[in-house]
Design an enzyme around this catalytic site. Sequence first.
Site, PDB file in Angstrom:
ATOM      1  N   HIS A  50     -31.601  -8.730  -6.072  1.00 50.32           N
ATOM      2  CA  HIS A  50     -33.031  -8.646  -6.384  1.00 50.32           C
ATOM      3  C   HIS A  50     -33.768  -9.637  -5.506  1.00 50.32           C
ATOM      4  O   HIS A  50     -33.152 -10.418  -4.778  1.00 50.32           O
ATOM      5  CB  HIS A  50     -33.272  -8.954  -7.876  1.00 50.32           C
ATOM      6  CG  HIS A  50     -32.856 -10.330  -8.234  1.00 50.32           C
ATOM      7  ND1 HIS A  50     -31.561 -10.655  -8.631  1.00 50.32           N
ATOM      8  CD2 HIS A  50     -33.533 -11.509  -8.191  1.00 50.32           C
ATOM      9  CE1 HIS A  50     -31.483 -11.954  -8.839  1.00 50.32           C
ATOM     10  NE2 HIS A  50     -32.658 -12.493  -8.556  1.00 50.32           N
TER      11      HIS A  50
ATOM     12  N   HIS B  35     -37.417 -12.356  -5.005  1.00 47.35           N
ATOM     13  CA  HIS B  35     -38.550 -13.093  -5.564  1.00 47.35           C
ATOM     14  C   HIS B  35     -39.558 -13.195  -4.433  1.00 47.35           C
ATOM     15  O   HIS B  35     -39.170 -13.410  -3.275  1.00 47.35           O
ATOM     16  CB  HIS B  35     -38.124 -14.497  -6.009  1.00 47.35           C
ATOM     17  CG  HIS B  35     -37.034 -14.495  -7.038  1.00 47.35           C
ATOM     18  ND1 HIS B  35     -37.274 -14.590  -8.398  1.00 47.35           N
ATOM     19  CD2 HIS B  35     -35.689 -14.359  -6.907  1.00 47.35           C
ATOM     20  CE1 HIS B  35     -36.123 -14.542  -9.051  1.00 47.35           C
ATOM     21  NE2 HIS B  35     -35.150 -14.387  -8.181  1.00 47.35           N
TER      22      HIS B  35
ATOM     23  N   GLU C 219     -37.782 -19.175  -4.047  1.00 49.08           N
ATOM     24  CA  GLU C 219     -37.476 -20.092  -5.162  1.00 49.08           C
ATOM     25  C   GLU C 219     -36.951 -21.408  -4.593  1.00 49.08           C
ATOM     26  O   GLU C 219     -37.498 -22.482  -4.890  1.00 49.08           O
ATOM     27  CB  GLU C 219     -36.472 -19.433  -6.093  1.00 49.08           C
ATOM     28  CG  GLU C 219     -37.014 -18.115  -6.686  1.00 49.08           C
ATOM     29  CD  GLU C 219     -36.491 -17.835  -8.060  1.00 49.08           C
ATOM     30  OE1 GLU C 219     -35.277 -17.610  -8.201  1.00 49.08           O
ATOM     31  OE2 GLU C 219     -37.283 -17.857  -9.014  1.00 49.08           O
TER      32      GLU C 219
ATOM     33  N   THR D 236     -32.295 -18.628 -12.401  1.00 47.94           N
ATOM     34  CA  THR D 236     -33.664 -19.135 -12.237  1.00 47.94           C
ATOM     35  C   THR D 236     -34.649 -18.391 -13.147  1.00 47.94           C
ATOM     36  O   THR D 236     -35.858 -18.609 -13.087  1.00 47.94           O
ATOM     37  CB  THR D 236     -34.146 -18.976 -10.788  1.00 47.94           C
ATOM     38  OG1 THR D 236     -34.241 -17.566 -10.514  1.00 47.94           O
ATOM     39  CG2 THR D 236     -33.196 -19.659  -9.818  1.00 47.94           C
ATOM     40  N   THR D 237     -34.081 -17.495 -13.988  1.00 48.45           N
ATOM     41  CA  THR D 237     -34.940 -16.861 -14.998  1.00 48.45           C
ATOM     42  C   THR D 237     -34.260 -17.054 -16.353  1.00 48.45           C
ATOM     43  O   THR D 237     -33.033 -17.247 -16.405  1.00 48.45           O
ATOM     44  CB  THR D 237     -35.049 -15.336 -14.769  1.00 48.45           C
ATOM     45  OG1 THR D 237     -33.746 -14.762 -14.982  1.00 48.45           O
ATOM     46  CG2 THR D 237     -35.512 -15.000 -13.369  1.00 48.45           C
TER      47      THR D 237
HETATM   48  N1  45I Z   1     -32.645 -15.468  -9.993  1.00 47.70           N
HETATM   49  S1  45I Z   1     -31.191 -15.273 -10.600  1.00 47.70           S
HETATM   50  O1  45I Z   1     -30.251 -14.878  -9.575  1.00 47.70           O
HETATM   51  O2  45I Z   1     -30.823 -16.438 -11.365  1.00 47.70           O
HETATM   52  C1  45I Z   1     -31.255 -13.914 -11.721  1.00 47.70           C
HETATM   53  C2  45I Z   1     -32.486 -13.376 -12.042  1.00 47.70           C
HETATM   54  C3  45I Z   1     -32.550 -12.293 -12.927  1.00 47.70           C
HETATM   55  C4  45I Z   1     -31.373 -11.750 -13.480  1.00 47.70           C
HETATM   56  C5  45I Z   1     -31.545 -10.612 -14.438  1.00 47.70           C
HETATM   57  O3  45I Z   1     -30.588 -10.078 -14.995  1.00 47.70           O
HETATM   58  O4  45I Z   1     -32.692 -10.198 -14.636  1.00 47.70           O
HETATM   59  C6  45I Z   1     -30.128 -12.304 -13.114  1.00 47.70           C
HETATM   60  S2  45I Z   1     -28.609 -11.705 -13.712  1.00 47.70           S
HETATM   61  O5  45I Z   1     -28.354 -10.418 -13.167  1.00 47.70           O
HETATM   62  O6  45I Z   1     -27.632 -12.726 -13.437  1.00 47.70           O
HETATM   63  N2  45I Z   1     -28.724 -11.569 -15.302  1.00 47.70           N
HETATM   64  C7  45I Z   1     -28.986 -12.790 -16.040  1.00 47.70           C
HETATM   65  C8  45I Z   1     -29.403 -12.462 -17.466  1.00 47.70           C
HETATM   66  C9  45I Z   1     -28.207 -12.083 -18.243  1.00 47.70           C
HETATM   67  C10 45I Z   1     -27.376 -13.077 -18.782  1.00 47.70           C
HETATM   68  C11 45I Z   1     -26.289 -12.707 -19.539  1.00 47.70           C
HETATM   69  C12 45I Z   1     -26.001 -11.352 -19.768  1.00 47.70           C
HETATM   70  C13 45I Z   1     -26.843 -10.369 -19.218  1.00 47.70           C
HETATM   71  C14 45I Z   1     -27.950 -10.728 -18.451  1.00 47.70           C
HETATM   72  C15 45I Z   1     -30.086 -13.383 -12.243  1.00 47.70           C
HETATM   73 ZN    ZN Z   2     -33.182 -14.411  -8.434  1.00 50.89          ZN
END
Ligand code: 45I
Ligand code: ZN
Length: 279
Positions: free
Chosen positions: A93, A95, A105, A197-198
């Site tokens: 994805h 930002h 970020e 970061t989210t």
């Molecule tokens: N900027 S970042 O790389 O830190 C990141 C941002 C968004 C997400 C997301 O899932 O939306 C993700 S994710 O794909 O890692 N999902 C994190 C949320 C999640 C945690 C535990 C189980 C399912 C989803 C990462």
């Molecule tokens: Zn990200």
Amino acid sequence: AHGWGYLTTNGPEKWAEDFPVANGPRQSPINIVPREAQYDSSLKALKLKYDPSNAKGILNNGHSFQVDFVDDTDSSTLTGGPITGTYRLKQFHFHWGASDDRGSEHTVNGIKFPCELHLVHWNTKYPSFGEAASQPDGLAVVGVFLKIGAANPRLQKVLDALDAIKTKGKQTTFANFDATTLLPASLHYWTYDGSLTTPPLLESVTWIVLKEPISVSPAQVLTLIPRLLLSLLYHDKKGKMVMFRSLLFTGEGDAPCCMVDNYRPPQPLKGRLVRASFR
Ligand SMILES: NS(=O)(=O)c1ccc(C(=O)O)c(S(=O)(=O)NCCc2ccccc2)c1
Ligand SMILES: [Zn+2]
């Protein structure tokens, strides 16, 4: 109650209310100061092996758009680098900012890039992504800065798909995409222990930030405007570069709210060491 987002009402300054780990000891992103990074000759070269047939779909998740990958086999993996074992690609994805002076970020010497790509991988020593996401060595995210410059024909395929996922929750198929085409020539990197970061801001990420940005040209994107009409980079009349305009944070039928500035600002280093894979 409204969910988290990037507006003043629900943005990064408010996240600690629902996610206290936001003030934890290993939060991301950070400002990278190359002169203060420590060269570590024991760091291995990054090995990114992505199988294009693993690309599943592209989704507007309300705070970015992500391309999801089939991750039930070791066909798209990250090995080497600062990590041990095998991590599988789950999604990538971006930002970005409402204007070209912000959007990334991570920052380098305080400099913001207009956009940052994140390739999210999880450690196969755990049974699933969800399990891995709560472990200190569970995730590894490769960060790639985007800058405005020469054309990048491969990014176009991602941009093309965006007009089908204008609103939150929309997704469309996105097959046969080779994510390695989004990587720069050099895989030199900085690495440090950090977090998502989210929200939920889990402190389970080994960050691997590539030094070399990839570029995308305004001209290249200008040709896409007729077809995309949505997320795009273009020079507006004042010559300012505008990024990934008008994907929407909101769902269909909601009052439209532009998906821009979906980045968390740099967080305190709290004594962490940033290592460099290069001199
Ligand atoms: N900027 S970042 O790389 O830190 C990141 C941002 C968004 C997400 C997301 O899932 O939306 C993700 S994710 O794909 O890692 N999902 C994190 C949320 C999640 C945690 C535990 C189980 C399912 C989803 C990462
Ligand atoms: Zn990200």
